[in-house]
Write an enzyme that holds these catalytic residues in place. Structure first.
Site, PDB file in Angstrom:
ATOM      1  N   ASP A 120      19.061  15.879 -11.885  1.00 29.27           N
ATOM      2  CA  ASP A 120      18.565  15.684 -13.015  1.00 29.27           C
ATOM      3  C   ASP A 120      18.139  13.839 -13.126  1.00 29.27           C
ATOM      4  OD1 ASP A 120      17.194  16.909 -15.743  1.00 29.27           O
ATOM      5  OD2 ASP A 120      18.231  14.861 -16.225  1.00 29.27           O
ATOM      6  N   ASN A 150       6.765   8.454 -18.425  1.00 31.31           N
ATOM      7  CA  ASN A 150       5.946   8.977 -18.832  1.00 31.31           C
ATOM      8  C   ASN A 150       5.512   8.274 -20.152  1.00 31.31           C
ATOM      9  OD1 ASN A 150       5.615  10.986 -17.037  1.00 31.31           O
ATOM     10  ND2 ASN A 150       7.256  12.398 -18.154  1.00 31.31           N
ATOM     11  N   HIS A 207       1.723  10.164 -17.911  1.00 27.24           N
ATOM     12  CA  HIS A 207       1.968  11.198 -16.928  1.00 27.24           C
ATOM     13  C   HIS A 207       1.602  11.086 -15.676  1.00 27.24           C
ATOM     14  CE1 HIS A 207       4.081  13.668 -20.046  1.00 27.24           C
ATOM     15  NE2 HIS A 207       3.061  13.001 -21.234  1.00 27.24           N
ATOM     16  N   ASP A 218       4.017  11.781 -12.481  1.00 25.75           N
ATOM     17  CA  ASP A 218       4.005  12.811 -11.564  1.00 25.75           C
ATOM     18  C   ASP A 218       4.053  12.161 -10.119  1.00 25.75           C
ATOM     19  OD1 ASP A 218       3.113  14.606 -13.226  1.00 25.75           O
ATOM     20  OD2 ASP A 218       1.060  14.646 -13.227  1.00 25.75           O
ATOM     21  N   GLU A 268      11.850  17.273 -14.746  1.00 24.25           N
ATOM     22  CA  GLU A 268      12.448  16.363 -13.857  1.00 24.25           C
ATOM     23  C   GLU A 268      13.617  16.855 -13.226  1.00 24.25           C
ATOM     24  OE1 GLU A 268      13.801  14.957 -18.033  1.00 24.25           O
ATOM     25  OE2 GLU A 268      11.952  15.867 -17.028  1.00 24.25           O
TER      26      GLU A 268
END
Length: 205
Positions: free
Chosen positions: A79, A87, A92, A96, A122
């Site tokens: 994680d 973000n 975003h 990405d 994530e």
């Protein structure tokens, strides 16, 4: 007369044979293209479109096949730390791009026989076949270091450190996947609570 008839028959049959041959070739090519499209569609259904890794369903399916062969293994739950800040700060699209870099880093740190998937958001999963928890921990540390070494510059002059907390849990081939996930999740949260950017092995009760 017979010679003329034979010539006429040949002159008609020969073009027809060419036409049939061309049509058979077209049909064979169309079938090949259809088969290729079917394979590509099946592959897309198994892949996470952003990262190119296995999606959650395909990831779980691959692990179940190992278990059906009575192959034990370790689950690694990866994680990313403070990912929401990327973000929120850079958008975003930057997020990405970071996920793509992380996926590449994970693949570089794992082996061909390991199963790697994006679980969602994530969070990533890695299944390490075998009964060696030491090997699983070594691979987890390699993944952690590979992620920490990512050069991520969402904007000119800005370098963002990406780190991950990783939980590791060993399970026999007979363990329920949900239980193996839970144990790896527990290890991952222990890593978060211990300061992040580290690997924690779940201690079975």
């Amino acid at each position: 007369w017979f010679a003329l008839a034979a010539i006429c028959a040949t002159s008609v049959t020969f073009p027809l044979a060419l036409i049939f041959q061309r049509e058979r070739l077209k049909l064979a090519q169309a079938m090949q293209q259809l088969e290729k499209a079917h394979v590509e569609l099946a592959n897309r259904a198994r892949m996470d479109l952003l990262t190119g890794l296995l999606n959650r369903e395909a990831f779980l399916s691959r692990i179940r096949r190992f278990q059906e062969r009575k192959t034990s293994g370790a689950m690694l739950m990866v994680d990313l730390d403070h990912f929401k800040q990327i973000n929120d700060t850079y958008g975003h699209q930057a997020g990405d791009e970071a996920l793509k870099l992380v996926s590449k880093a994970i693949l570089e740190a794992t082996r061909d026989e390991d199963i790697v998937g994006r679980i969602g958001g994530e969070e990533f999963g890695i299944f390490v076949p075998g009964e060696s928890i030491q090997l699983a921990r070594v691979i987890a540390e390699r993944v952690r270091l590979s992620i920490a070494q990512i050069e991520f510059n969402p904007e000119p002059g800005s370098k963002i450190d990406i780190t991950a907390s990783i939980g590791v849990a060993q399970g026999s081939w007979s363990i329920q996947l949900s239980e193996l996930f839970r144990r790896a999740d527990d290890g991952m949260y222990d890593a978060k609570n211990s300061g992040r950017n580290r690997v924690m092995v779940h201690k079975a009760a």
